[in-house]
Design an enzyme around this catalytic site. Sequence first.
Site, mmCIF file in Angstrom:
data_model
loop_
_atom_site.group_PDB
_atom_site.id
_atom_site.type_symbol
_atom_site.label_atom_id
_atom_site.label_comp_id
_atom_site.label_asym_id
_atom_site.label_seq_id
_atom_site.Cartn_x
_atom_site.Cartn_y
_atom_site.Cartn_z
ATOM 1 N N GLY A 21 41.003 13.863 3.202
ATOM 2 C CA GLY A 21 41.863 13.028 2.361
ATOM 3 C C GLY A 21 42.692 12.012 3.129
ATOM 4 N N GLU A 22 42.667 12.066 4.467
ATOM 5 C CA GLU A 22 43.433 11.070 5.241
ATOM 6 C C GLU A 22 42.844 9.679 5.028
ATOM 7 O OE1 GLU A 22 43.417 12.110 9.386
ATOM 8 O OE2 GLU A 22 44.294 14.078 8.973
ATOM 9 N N HIS A 113 63.561 -2.706 -8.109
ATOM 10 C CA HIS A 113 64.288 -1.937 -9.129
ATOM 11 C C HIS A 113 65.799 -2.179 -9.015
ATOM 12 C CE1 HIS A 113 65.385 1.155 -11.863
ATOM 13 N NE2 HIS A 113 65.971 1.867 -10.923
ATOM 14 N N ASP A 152 69.208 -0.010 -21.174
ATOM 15 C CA ASP A 152 70.196 0.831 -20.483
ATOM 16 C C ASP A 152 71.272 -0.044 -19.851
ATOM 17 O OD1 ASP A 152 69.150 -0.086 -17.988
ATOM 18 O OD2 ASP A 152 67.598 1.445 -18.099
ATOM 19 N N LYS A 176 71.904 4.983 -22.819
ATOM 20 C CA LYS A 176 71.010 6.137 -22.965
ATOM 21 C C LYS A 176 71.399 7.243 -22.001
ATOM 22 C CE LYS A 176 67.509 4.859 -19.531
ATOM 23 N NZ LYS A 176 66.294 4.146 -19.214
ATOM 24 N N ARG A 178 69.334 10.332 -19.848
ATOM 25 C CA ARG A 178 67.985 10.812 -19.549
ATOM 26 C C ARG A 178 68.108 12.170 -18.893
ATOM 27 N NH1 ARG A 178 63.760 6.738 -18.052
ATOM 28 N NH2 ARG A 178 62.056 7.934 -18.883
ATOM 29 N N ASP A 202 63.129 -5.042 -19.588
ATOM 30 C CA ASP A 202 63.332 -3.960 -18.614
ATOM 31 C C ASP A 202 62.541 -4.298 -17.346
ATOM 32 O OD1 ASP A 202 64.261 -1.595 -17.589
ATOM 33 O OD2 ASP A 202 63.416 -0.318 -19.149
ATOM 34 N N THR A 207 57.202 6.099 -18.487
ATOM 35 C CA THR A 207 56.788 6.968 -19.599
ATOM 36 C C THR A 207 56.836 6.205 -20.928
ATOM 37 O OG1 THR A 207 59.044 7.683 -20.098
ATOM 38 C CG2 THR A 207 57.842 8.957 -18.448
HETATM 39 C C1 R5P Z 1 65.559 2.659 -15.370
HETATM 40 O O1 R5P Z 1 66.520 2.607 -14.621
HETATM 41 C C2 R5P Z 1 64.518 1.589 -15.359
HETATM 42 O O2 R5P Z 1 65.107 0.325 -15.403
HETATM 43 C C3 R5P Z 1 63.561 1.740 -16.524
HETATM 44 O O3 R5P Z 1 64.290 1.651 -17.735
HETATM 45 C C4 R5P Z 1 62.843 3.054 -16.481
HETATM 46 O O4 R5P Z 1 62.291 3.262 -15.207
HETATM 47 C C5 R5P Z 1 61.750 3.080 -17.523
HETATM 48 O O5 R5P Z 1 61.128 4.305 -17.454
HETATM 49 P P1 R5P Z 1 60.471 4.965 -18.727
HETATM 50 O O6 R5P Z 1 59.432 4.035 -19.247
HETATM 51 O O7 R5P Z 1 59.919 6.258 -18.180
HETATM 52 O O8 R5P Z 1 61.559 5.235 -19.724
#
Ligand code: R5P
Length: 296
Positions: A21-22, A113, A152, A176, A178, A202, A207
């Site tokens: 797998g390397e 991010h 968020d 939100k 989580r 976003d 997910t």
């Molecule tokens: C959170 O801090 C990010 O900006 C996104 O809102 C997040 O990563 C989205 O992830 P998911 O689709 O799993 O809710």
Amino acid sequence: MTAQYLRIPLGRAFVAEFPNGETRVRIEENVRGLDVFLVQSVCSPVDTSLMQLLIMIDAVKRASADRITAVIPYFGYARQEKKMVGREPISAKLVANILAVAGADRILTMDLHAPAIEGFFDIPVDHLRAAGLLAKQVQTLELEDAVVGSPDAGGVARAEDFSRRLGASDLFVVFKRRDTPDDVTPLHLVGDVTGRTAIIIDDIISTGQSLITAADSLLKEGAKEVHACAVHADFTQAVVDKLESSRISSVLVTDTIPIHKQRASSSKIKVCSTAQIFAETISRIHGHESVSALFS
Ligand code: R5P
């Protein structure tokens, strides 16, 4: 696509796995003295993508390339960029360190991010934003009485910027909580969306829960319809199906992560190409020209 815009062929390399797998790499052409751009998103399978990039940087460095730029359209491992509780890593810093140790001379990436990750590097980072591309695409939808917002609190600056680009008024934020990746609870909505077209912006869809939960809150509070935009489509087929059966009218993403197969099965997901902006930036870096005009 990026190479096509640049009108140059892709460099030849052999990338495979040893039986255990390397990752195994061999550069199959001379790179001595060249300005090399290695393009690799750190996306699923994330560890393999990262190792391929690191090992390729090492190979190119040992083959005497003049300068190595790691072009990372999606910079993975960015979500642990600070310690939220004790005994957590700062994975984004670790990845920044190992890219530099492997031999990268500079980094070209898009929508980190957290913008502060740029400062984790002691080598130059060109940090592109997809907002301009996404906004242009959203404008073609001619959405009436649009209001832009974030799913968020962390994304408010991004939403403000996007709203300005679209010439929209007002802003909304869905606060939100989580608990697990799949368990997102909307706490409250700030902003008036009654009778209006809500556009959520976003950075990542993983997910899909953040978007779907936010959309449900917005519709419950009287929004007429909800559209979503995100830079990085870090999702699987199961998430595509979830978005497809959600109450979101359309989902616009970029191709910083390849999603060809998933997209084919979706009528809601539209993909905006980043190839041209990466090509233009690579060309300017190579020519020692300013790239700041491309950041806006
Ligand atoms: C959170 O801090 C990010 O900006 C996104 O809102 C997040 O990563 C989205 O992830 P998911 O689709 O799993 O809710």
